[in-house]
Design an enzyme around this catalytic site. Sequence first.
Site, mmCIF file in Angstrom:
data_model
loop_
_atom_site.group_PDB
_atom_site.id
_atom_site.type_symbol
_atom_site.label_atom_id
_atom_site.label_comp_id
_atom_site.label_asym_id
_atom_site.label_seq_id
_atom_site.Cartn_x
_atom_site.Cartn_y
_atom_site.Cartn_z
ATOM 1 N N HIS A 91 53.457 33.910 20.398
ATOM 2 C CA HIS A 91 53.838 33.588 21.777
ATOM 3 C C HIS A 91 53.090 34.500 22.743
ATOM 4 O O HIS A 91 52.929 35.697 22.501
ATOM 5 C CB HIS A 91 55.348 33.744 21.968
ATOM 6 C CG HIS A 91 55.860 33.085 23.203
ATOM 7 N ND1 HIS A 91 55.695 33.639 24.460
ATOM 8 C CD2 HIS A 91 56.517 31.909 23.392
ATOM 9 C CE1 HIS A 91 56.244 32.839 25.357
ATOM 10 N NE2 HIS A 91 56.746 31.780 24.744
ATOM 11 N N GLU A 155 51.438 25.551 24.043
ATOM 12 C CA GLU A 155 52.170 26.117 25.174
ATOM 13 C C GLU A 155 51.173 26.783 26.121
ATOM 14 O O GLU A 155 50.864 27.967 25.984
ATOM 15 C CB GLU A 155 53.212 27.130 24.684
ATOM 16 C CG GLU A 155 54.199 27.522 25.759
ATOM 17 C CD GLU A 155 55.372 28.320 25.204
ATOM 18 O OE1 GLU A 155 56.504 28.047 25.620
ATOM 19 O OE2 GLU A 155 55.149 29.212 24.372
#
Length: 233
Positions: A91, A155
């Site tokens: 992430h 993302e």
Amino acid sequence: MSFLIVANWKMNGTRSSFVDFIGKLNNKSNEITSKLVICPPFTSFQSNIELNNNIKIGGQNCHHKEFGSYTGEISAGMLKELGCSYVILGHSERAHETDSEIKLKSETAIESGLHPIICVGENSEDYKNKKTKEVIEYQCKNRLPTQGKYTIAYEPIWAIGTGNVPNNDAIAEVIKSCTGKKHIIYGGSVSSENIENLLSIPNLSGVLIGSASLDFDHFYKIIQQVEKKFSLN
């Protein structure tokens, strides 16, 4: 594979709020066919918590070593022992991780019996310079494990927490460029307001939800729209 809905709580929630949230999901589980993965902070984990079949627990990171002098880290084996089935890796909010480190983590997760959700995504500069495809292909080449089951989470960094989402064609293009790379989900400002539009993207396998997953009613609205979409197909 069922549509995958992943809730990334980041550094939010308490053990009691997690137990309450899971209890509400369990009560609704007969209305849900999608696969749900809830990723709370490590402190909220309870290995003995009761989960219905379509609800799984995930971690937000793991180290690539089994054990050692790594202050503040947690291993994939420790997550597995706590009852995790999934782990989010790479992430963008985890600073300074290299592609090779993310790949090592994903391979260690698989060896420990976890299903890694590996994040890829371009920053705002690459997006403006139309380098999205180039960046994603590079990250896939250098972050993904050589074998085992995993999920890619596209993302875009510039979309996280901003309320901005790429148009469907742009997301579809990323999915197309990752053809043959297992299942691909989208993350970045997913909400009950835009989920219906996102669900029209061909070959989208799921969504990774951040802040919109913290409120049960908002999260459940997203689930309901997913269920409605697939009940009509």
